[in-house]
Design an enzyme around this catalytic site. Structure first.
Site, PDB file in Angstrom:
ATOM      1  N   ASP A 125       0.785  -1.248   0.000  1.00 48.52           N
ATOM      2  CA  ASP A 125       0.000   0.000   0.000  1.00 48.52           C
ATOM      3  C   ASP A 125       0.821   1.305   0.000  1.00 48.52           C
ATOM      4  O   ASP A 125       0.585   2.184   0.843  1.00 48.52           O
ATOM      5  CB  ASP A 125      -0.969  -0.001   1.201  1.00 48.52           C
ATOM      6  CG  ASP A 125      -1.888  -1.207   1.199  1.00 48.52           C
ATOM      7  OD1 ASP A 125      -1.790  -2.053   0.285  1.00 48.52           O
ATOM      8  OD2 ASP A 125      -2.711  -1.323   2.124  1.00 48.52           O
TER       9      ASP A 125
ATOM     10  N   ASP B 171      -4.631  -0.609  -1.368  1.00 48.62           N
ATOM     11  CA  ASP B 171      -5.915  -0.534  -0.707  1.00 48.62           C
ATOM     12  C   ASP B 171      -6.856   0.052  -1.767  1.00 48.62           C
ATOM     13  O   ASP B 171      -6.528   1.076  -2.384  1.00 48.62           O
ATOM     14  CB  ASP B 171      -5.760   0.426   0.488  1.00 48.62           C
ATOM     15  CG  ASP B 171      -6.532   0.012   1.709  1.00 48.62           C
ATOM     16  OD1 ASP B 171      -6.846  -1.189   1.845  1.00 48.62           O
ATOM     17  OD2 ASP B 171      -6.804   0.895   2.558  1.00 48.62           O
TER      18      ASP B 171
ATOM     19  N   CYS C  79      -1.599  -3.184   7.727  1.00 48.41           N
ATOM     20  CA  CYS C  79      -1.467  -4.115   6.603  1.00 48.41           C
ATOM     21  C   CYS C  79      -0.163  -4.893   6.623  1.00 48.41           C
ATOM     22  O   CYS C  79      -0.151  -6.075   6.264  1.00 48.41           O
ATOM     23  CB  CYS C  79      -1.645  -3.366   5.292  1.00 48.41           C
ATOM     24  SG  CYS C  79      -3.364  -2.854   5.065  1.00 48.41           S
TER      25      CYS C  79
ATOM     26  N   HIS D 168     -10.686   0.691  -2.117  1.00 47.93           N
ATOM     27  CA  HIS D 168     -12.027   0.640  -1.525  1.00 47.93           C
ATOM     28  C   HIS D 168     -13.112   1.224  -2.427  1.00 47.93           C
ATOM     29  O   HIS D 168     -12.870   2.191  -3.147  1.00 47.93           O
ATOM     30  CB  HIS D 168     -12.037   1.431  -0.210  1.00 47.93           C
ATOM     31  CG  HIS D 168     -11.128   0.875   0.847  1.00 47.93           C
ATOM     32  ND1 HIS D 168     -11.212  -0.423   1.288  1.00 47.93           N
ATOM     33  CD2 HIS D 168     -10.111   1.444   1.560  1.00 47.93           C
ATOM     34  CE1 HIS D 168     -10.287  -0.624   2.224  1.00 47.93           C
ATOM     35  NE2 HIS D 168      -9.599   0.485   2.399  1.00 47.93           N
TER      36      HIS D 168
ATOM     37  N   HIS E 159     -10.494   6.868   2.523  1.00 44.68           N
ATOM     38  CA  HIS E 159      -9.151   6.809   1.928  1.00 44.68           C
ATOM     39  C   HIS E 159      -9.125   5.769   0.806  1.00 44.68           C
ATOM     40  O   HIS E 159      -9.908   4.816   0.805  1.00 44.68           O
ATOM     41  CB  HIS E 159      -8.092   6.452   2.989  1.00 44.68           C
ATOM     42  CG  HIS E 159      -8.311   5.094   3.581  1.00 44.68           C
ATOM     43  ND1 HIS E 159      -9.194   4.872   4.611  1.00 44.68           N
ATOM     44  CD2 HIS E 159      -7.809   3.878   3.250  1.00 44.68           C
ATOM     45  CE1 HIS E 159      -9.207   3.576   4.901  1.00 44.68           C
ATOM     46  NE2 HIS E 159      -8.384   2.934   4.080  1.00 44.68           N
TER      47      HIS E 159
ATOM     48  N   LYS F 271      -6.987  -4.938  -2.813  1.00 41.37           N
ATOM     49  CA  LYS F 271      -7.734  -5.489  -1.672  1.00 41.37           C
ATOM     50  C   LYS F 271      -8.642  -4.418  -1.095  1.00 41.37           C
ATOM     51  O   LYS F 271      -8.459  -3.233  -1.376  1.00 41.37           O
ATOM     52  CB  LYS F 271      -6.765  -6.001  -0.593  1.00 41.37           C
ATOM     53  CG  LYS F 271      -5.941  -4.882   0.004  1.00 41.37           C
ATOM     54  CD  LYS F 271      -5.000  -5.413   1.065  1.00 41.37           C
ATOM     55  CE  LYS F 271      -4.058  -4.330   1.520  1.00 41.37           C
ATOM     56  NZ  LYS F 271      -4.730  -3.183   2.142  1.00 41.37           N
TER      57      LYS F 271
HETATM   58  C1  VGL Z   1      -4.476   0.346   6.082  1.00 39.18           C
HETATM   59  C2  VGL Z   1      -5.760   1.399   7.647  1.00 39.18           C
HETATM   60  C3  VGL Z   1      -6.849   1.331   6.821  1.00 39.18           C
HETATM   61  C4  VGL Z   1      -3.134  -0.158   5.674  1.00 39.18           C
HETATM   62  C5  VGL Z   1      -5.563   0.255   5.240  1.00 39.18           C
HETATM   63  O1  VGL Z   1      -2.880  -0.271   4.439  1.00 39.18           O
HETATM   64  O2  VGL Z   1      -2.308  -0.435   6.574  1.00 39.18           O
HETATM   65  N1  VGL Z   1      -4.583   0.905   7.282  1.00 39.18           N
HETATM   66  N2  VGL Z   1      -6.739   0.766   5.617  1.00 39.18           N
HETATM   67 ZN    ZN Z   2      -8.186   0.874   4.041  1.00 39.09          ZN
END
Ligand code: VGL
Ligand code: ZN
Length: 194
Positions: free
Chosen positions: A11, A53, A141, A55, A72, A97
């Site tokens: 990420d 990430d 993550c 979403h 985010h 993901k």
């Molecule tokens: C993540 C918080 C929310 C990460 C993803 O990639 O670590 N942290 N979504």
């Molecule tokens: Zn996230």
């Protein structure tokens, strides 16, 4: 068949860096070391994965729908793009993901490539037995991925000079590192791999 190492960059996205909506302090500072790891693995002809990430607009992961996080990394927005300081190479496999609106999906073991193939299946296809893991965020993550890797029977090595954490509670990242090591993860730094 000889088993091999793979690199996973977790990420490395705009929203997780300073200026982003879920900024990890100094998140941008690890893009250079991550780029160097990518170069090293590329030169050795080893597989390189980069997760994102990814979403939907409406997901229970976000505070406004009952989760804990600000909005985010929404699909196809600027914040979901890879940070400009990350130097990718053509063979990188991008994993996505967090698409399920009911799941947090912190672990890259819940991610899939553009054909919908799960990360774990890709690792088996490539004959990988050890995953080198860096990126964002240490306490979410990266932590979840390293622990899932070990539970799935892979060796996991954490890139200590290429991770940064959110630290919602101070010390969360340190705790996460201890937990990963407790599961059997190893640590490394750039000078040891290049
Ligand atoms: C993540 C918080 C929310 C990460 C993803 O990639 O670590 N942290 N979504
Ligand atoms: Zn996230």
């Amino acid at each position: 068949m000889k088993l091999k190492k793979a690199l996973l960059v977790v990420d490395p996205q705009v929203d997780f860096c300073p200026g982003g909506s879920l900024a990890v302090p100094e998140g941008d500072r690890i893009m250079r070391p991550l780029s160097r790891y990518i170069k090293v693995f590329s030169k050795k002809g080893l597989p390189i994965f980069v997760s994102r990430d990814w979403h939907p607009k409406n997901t229970r992961h976000f505070k406004k729908f009952g989760g804990v996080w600000p909005v985010h990394c929404v699909q196809d927005t600027k914040g979901a793009e890879f940070h400009k300081d990350l130097k990718l190479v053509k063979e990188v496999i991008i994993l996505s993901k967090g698409m399920d609106p009911k799941e947090d999906s912190y672990s890259a073991f819940e991610s899939r490539d553009s054909n919908g193939t799960l990360f774990e299946n890709l690792l088996r296809i490539f004959g990988v037995d050890e995953i080198y893991i860096g990126g964002l965020a240490t306490d979410y993550c990266v932590r979840a991925t390293a622990i899932d890797a070990i539970k799935a029977g892979f060796k996991a090595t954490v890139l200590m000079d290429a991770i940064k954490g959110v630290d919602l509670k101070p010390g969360d990242s340190q705790t996460a590192i201890k937990e990963m090591l407790g599961y059997g993860a190893k640590k490394t730094t750039l000078e040891k791999v290049s």
